[in-house]
Write an enzyme that holds these catalytic residues in place. Structure first.
Site, PDB file in Angstrom:
ATOM      1  N   ASP A  57      15.918 -16.106  58.638  1.00 15.77           N
ATOM      2  CA  ASP A  57      14.834 -15.460  57.892  1.00 15.77           C
ATOM      3  C   ASP A  57      14.219 -16.406  56.871  1.00 15.77           C
ATOM      4  O   ASP A  57      13.186 -16.106  56.303  1.00 15.77           O
ATOM      5  CB  ASP A  57      15.373 -14.212  57.178  1.00 15.77           C
ATOM      6  N   GLU A  78       8.263 -23.144  53.324  1.00 11.46           N
ATOM      7  CA  GLU A  78       7.602 -21.914  53.792  1.00 11.46           C
ATOM      8  C   GLU A  78       6.163 -21.887  53.303  1.00 11.46           C
ATOM      9  O   GLU A  78       5.882 -22.351  52.194  1.00 11.46           O
ATOM     10  CB  GLU A  78       8.383 -20.690  53.297  1.00 11.46           C
ATOM     11  N   HIS A  96      10.754 -14.603  56.365  1.00 12.77           N
ATOM     12  CA  HIS A  96      11.273 -14.291  55.028  1.00 12.77           C
ATOM     13  C   HIS A  96      11.035 -12.818  54.669  1.00 12.77           C
ATOM     14  O   HIS A  96      10.392 -12.483  53.678  1.00 12.77           O
ATOM     15  CB  HIS A  96      10.633 -15.198  53.974  1.00 12.77           C
TER      16      HIS A  96
END
Length: 519
Positions: free
Chosen positions: A252, A257, A275
């Site tokens: 996740d 990111e 996420h």
């Protein structure tokens, strides 16, 4: 009125709370360069995980007092840069515990039963019955046994799994209490059929899962990471997944990111989510409200319980030491105000306080001691760092012996010592010793300390002078050790006398020293 910038979406309840107290702008579409231009207009900034609060951004924010992170981690905030500036960084720990734990268990089930792969195939018109494995009677290794790790372990036990846990900061008694088995890391690698990561990211845990640790895991292991992307060396994990040594993974979080390109995304035996660990309505509502409460506390000068760059103490100890924070700050100001800038500050905690974690109290003493010695803002966040930068030696001691007071804080600086306690249910700060002499007087904003010859008429001289100069005495206490020698006179004043009045006071016969201290 303080201004607050809400840079990312938080719960309406949090925004409403802030708007009832401050001037609030919600600007979720603001670009990074515009944020840099405008951040100087705000006293508080609230973000989630997408906004990077860098040292450069902080340098453009001279008014900033608090950064609120609506979530648990603060990886996107340069906490060190904020601390140097005395900016509080507060988060919302616990707001997403259930959401994060449930998502980790969801990934565990998805990886075990190949649920996403079967779903995708059927959506494309293919009836493919992927074989998976059961969780019952399998061994789950949990790395990191904080609140989320504990919730995951409880749910895994409910699914019939055996749970091994590695966390060097958790006692064996706690493991037994929660019906799990503690294990060294090497043991966990070799015995676990599933591994889930819940450790914080630090220099010690970065790439905890790497080529070496993967080689020590049993063949066919399945790995879940819903904690921090940096815990896993993705290149090493990809190699192990391709070779079949690792049967599957559920991810996740990623090293950077958003993460939309990479070899791990191309593998069929990997389940990935963007996420989503905290992405439930309930978690977002809790996080938004909690961080709003923390930001409000910071802007109103109240204690910020979730500040990550203020010494944290347990809730039960905070209940004990919290009421003494104003006293500690005032005593720090008194001590340095009486002796001037010194090379050392020594603090002694007596009574019940001697049994507590006193780091917060020490930070408060240093805040008071430094506040009038530097142009930089000083608070609980940066007081110790500024003290060390100025070469101030800090001594701390706990005195468990009995005293005349249930709790007592003594502060020594140079040749002066002051001591105080609190009085009454509202914990009014009380000065009980100055220059080694016992006194009894409530600390107020303007304190005047005189050393004088002990003889008749001294109090009258001071009173007459202040009456002539329109300086009102709110309270007064006089102390001496021996008749006819030296005495100490402590006065609480409604308004501070100016330099001319202080010079006249020093010129009075029998006055040996005059110190005005604002606390």
């Amino acid at each position: 009125m303080s201004r607050v910038l809400v840079k990312e979406t938080i719960a309406d309840a949090g925004v409403d709370l802030l708007r009832s107290l401050f001037d609030v702008d919600v600007e979720v579409e603001m670009a990074a360069d515009e944020l840099t231009r405008r951040i100087g207009d705000y006293d508080a900034l609230i973000v989630r995980s997408a906004t990077k609060v860098s040292a450069d951004l902080i340098d453009h924010a001279p008014r900033l007092k608090v950064i609120g992170r609506a979530g648990t981690g603060v990886d996107n905030v340069d906490v060190r840069a904020a601390t140097r500036r005395g900016i509080i960084v507060a988060n919302a720990p616990g707001s997403n515990m259930v959401a994060a734990a449930e998502h980790a268990v969801g990934l565990l089930l998805a990886v075990a039963r190949n649920i996403p792969q079967a779903h995708s195939a059927l959506k494309q018109g293919r009836w493919e019955r992927h074989n998976g494995v059961e969780l019952a009677d399998k061994t789950l290794g949990v790395i990191g046994f904080g609140r989320i790790g504990q919730l995951v372990a409880a749910r895994a036990r409910g699914l019939g799994m055996k749970v091994l846990v590695h966390d060097p900061f958790v006692s064996a008694d706690r493991f037994r209490e929660l019906q799990v088995t503690g294990a060294e890391l090497d043991e966990l690698w070799t015995l676990s059929e599933f591994i889930t990561l819940h450790a914080p990211l630090s220099d010690d845990t970065r790439h905890l899962v790497n080529a070496d640790s993967l080689s020590r895991m049993r063949p066919g292991v399945r790995i879940i990471n819903a904690a921090r992307g940096g815990l896993v060396d993705l290149d090493a994990l990809v190699d192990a997944l391709r070779s079949g040594h690792v049967a599957g993974a559920g991810l996740d979080v990623f090293p950077t990111e958003p993460y939309t390109h990479g070899a791990v995304l191309e593998l069929d035996n990997v389940v990935v989510t963007p996420h989503l660990g905290a992405s439930t309505h309930e978690a977002q509502d809790r996080a938004g409200l909690v961080v709003a409460e923390q930001v409000a506390a910071a802007l109103e000068g109240r204690f910020v319980s979730n500040a990550v760059n203020i010494p944290q103490v347990r809730a039960e100890e905070l209940e004990m030491v919290g009421p003494y924070l104003p006293l500690a700050e005032k005593l720090g100001a008194m001590a340095t105000g009486l002796c001037g800038a010194g090379g050392a500050v020594d603090i002694v905690y007596s009574g019940g306080l001697a049994l507590c974690d006193t780091r917060l109290l020490t930070a408060a003493v240093l805040t008071g001691a430094l506040a009038r010695q530097t142009d930089e803002p000083v608070n609980l966040v940066n007081a110790r760092a500024l003290a060390e930068l100025r070469g101030l030696e800090i001594g701390e001691e706990s005195n468990h012996s009995s005293s005349d007071h249930t709790n007592l804080i003594s502060v020594r600086c140079g040749g002066s010592e002051v001591a105080g306690t609190t009085i009454g249910g509202d914990h009014r700060p009380w000065l009980v010793r100055v220059y080694g002499e016992p006194v009894e007087i409530e600390l107020s904003a303007h304190m005047l300390v005189l050393e004088n010859v002990d003889r008749p008429g001294m109090i009258g001289q001071v009173g007459m002078l202040f009456g002539t100069e329109s300086v009102n005495i709110a309270n007064m206490n006089v102390s001496r050790q021996e008749q006819g020698h030296n005495a100490v006179m402590v006065l609480a004043l409604d308004n501070p006398p100016d330099a001319d009045v202080l010079d006249k006071l020093r010129s009075l016969e029998g006055i040996r020293s005059v110190r005005l201290v604002s606390v």
